[in-house]
Design a protein around this motif. Sequence first.
Motif, PDB file in Angstrom:
ATOM      1  N   ILE A 138      -3.008  -2.987  -7.095  1.00  0.00           N
ATOM      2  CA  ILE A 138      -4.266  -3.392  -6.465  1.00  0.00           C
ATOM      3  C   ILE A 138      -4.385  -4.918  -6.447  1.00  0.00           C
ATOM      4  O   ILE A 138      -4.825  -5.513  -5.447  1.00  0.00           O
ATOM      5  N   HIS A 143      -6.642   1.585   5.941  1.00  0.00           N
ATOM      6  CA  HIS A 143      -5.904   0.339   5.735  1.00  0.00           C
ATOM      7  C   HIS A 143      -4.591   0.351   6.506  1.00  0.00           C
ATOM      8  O   HIS A 143      -4.161  -0.671   7.043  1.00  0.00           O
ATOM      9  N   ASP A 188       0.826  -1.210   0.000  1.00  0.00           N
ATOM     10  CA  ASP A 188       0.000   0.000   0.000  1.00  0.00           C
ATOM     11  C   ASP A 188       0.857   1.255   0.000  1.00  0.00           C
ATOM     12  O   ASP A 188       0.503   2.268  -0.618  1.00  0.00           O
ATOM     13  N   LEU A 210     -10.898  -2.514  -1.989  1.00  0.00           N
ATOM     14  CA  LEU A 210      -9.918  -2.633  -3.068  1.00  0.00           C
ATOM     15  C   LEU A 210     -10.597  -3.015  -4.379  1.00  0.00           C
ATOM     16  O   LEU A 210     -10.243  -2.494  -5.455  1.00  0.00           O
TER      17      LEU A 210
END
Length: 453
Positions: free
Chosen positions: A353, A431, A272, A402
């Motif tokens: 992703i 997140h 991330d 996501l």
Amino acid sequence: MTDTDFEGSYRAQTAPLVAFLWMQGAELPVAARVAQDTMAVAGSWRARFGEGVRVPDLRTWTYRIAVGGLVRWAEPEDPIPNPLLADESARYQPAVGLDRLAELNARQRRVVALATASCSAGEIGYELVLPAYKVHRTLRCAGKLLGAATHDAVEDRLRDLQAELVAALDPVLDLDAGLTEASGAAAARDGGARVLARTGGFGSRPPVPPCGAPVPAAAPDAADALAPGGLREYAAALAARDDSYRRTERTHFPMAELAAVRLGALFSFHADRFRRDAERSGYRNSRFDFPAADARAYVGALARDIACAAPMFDAVRSSGSGSGIGPVRLAYHLESSLEHDDPHTNEVSYDGIDLALALADFRRGALDLALRALPPQHGQTSDLAETLRRSAFDTARVTEQLRSLSSDLSQAESTLPDGVYVDMTRDFAAHEGYNADLIHGIGAAQDTLSPFG
């Protein structure tokens, strides 16, 4: 691994490892003791996994463990003699140029030490959880102190400094005596890897070579994003209980399964973080510069760590608790996409992703294994069970967010007018807080319970 293999590694790596720690401001006796202990553990792991441990992976892991050992160093009440130091009278012998770096703070010296160990700026940013622009700024500062005006000149000067430090250590280190002690320590350790039962969890430890990922600081802002009842709250309550309660709790605490969850959270944090910094690099006049070369090096380092954990991913999938394309394949796919696309492009965003989704699936599977590992009397009503169920719910929410993000990006590309912007980091703070709860909560609980078994 043969004795000759370990002897060659020990003789080649020990002096540079001591120099690496010396660069960070450690006194020579401390640097030598930490390096000696690190090499003994590295020898144990190589003996255990043999050809399964690649040399570049082991070098990265060795430096990472040495840094952790230096950070946690505490002078023992009864100092252990270190045979690696042959001449204690030379302990403060300065190397040329080392005193010029005294103006740098601890974090800056760590950046320089990793650069001296031939790590690129992207790898350093990954290891130290620093944005790429801060790494470059520190290296420019070090270049001024060392009289090097260009990036190439800084790299050359740091290589020279590494050679000077190793040369200064030559009369100080007794590699023969150190090797004898390290070989004995390695032989005394458990040399057999635990075999995973296909239906019974991980045994006492994950069946993988040494692996992991850099641990971020437990920032207060990340804690603010957490919902009540997380693993950090469980760990804090556990630390306040008496020894009898903690001893009982340890008997059913799924140590290995939660270690897998924690590792998945670490990988997710770094994936991330790449997505966030890559997105910011596309802003015009952004101070969050993330050059393509640094992005490739960052993802390459992350992919190598994920590859080291491949047996763990396979174990979760074989238990029926995971599905889909594995994180290892997707991490290398993201690395390869950066060979021809800039970090902020849609193609790279899709790949990032996909990796984040695979890691979320792994965390869900590992959490499922942890819940199944709890005894029946604890699996329904215990604080730990309730906390793990909450974490599983959070994982499902992350997965949904996501997938929604990926769908929005696809629509923006195919059906909406040019210039429509999709905020690729819109859920990042939540997140990050979720991953921080897993990373630091599981770590704190493991530390609290480790004295009891």
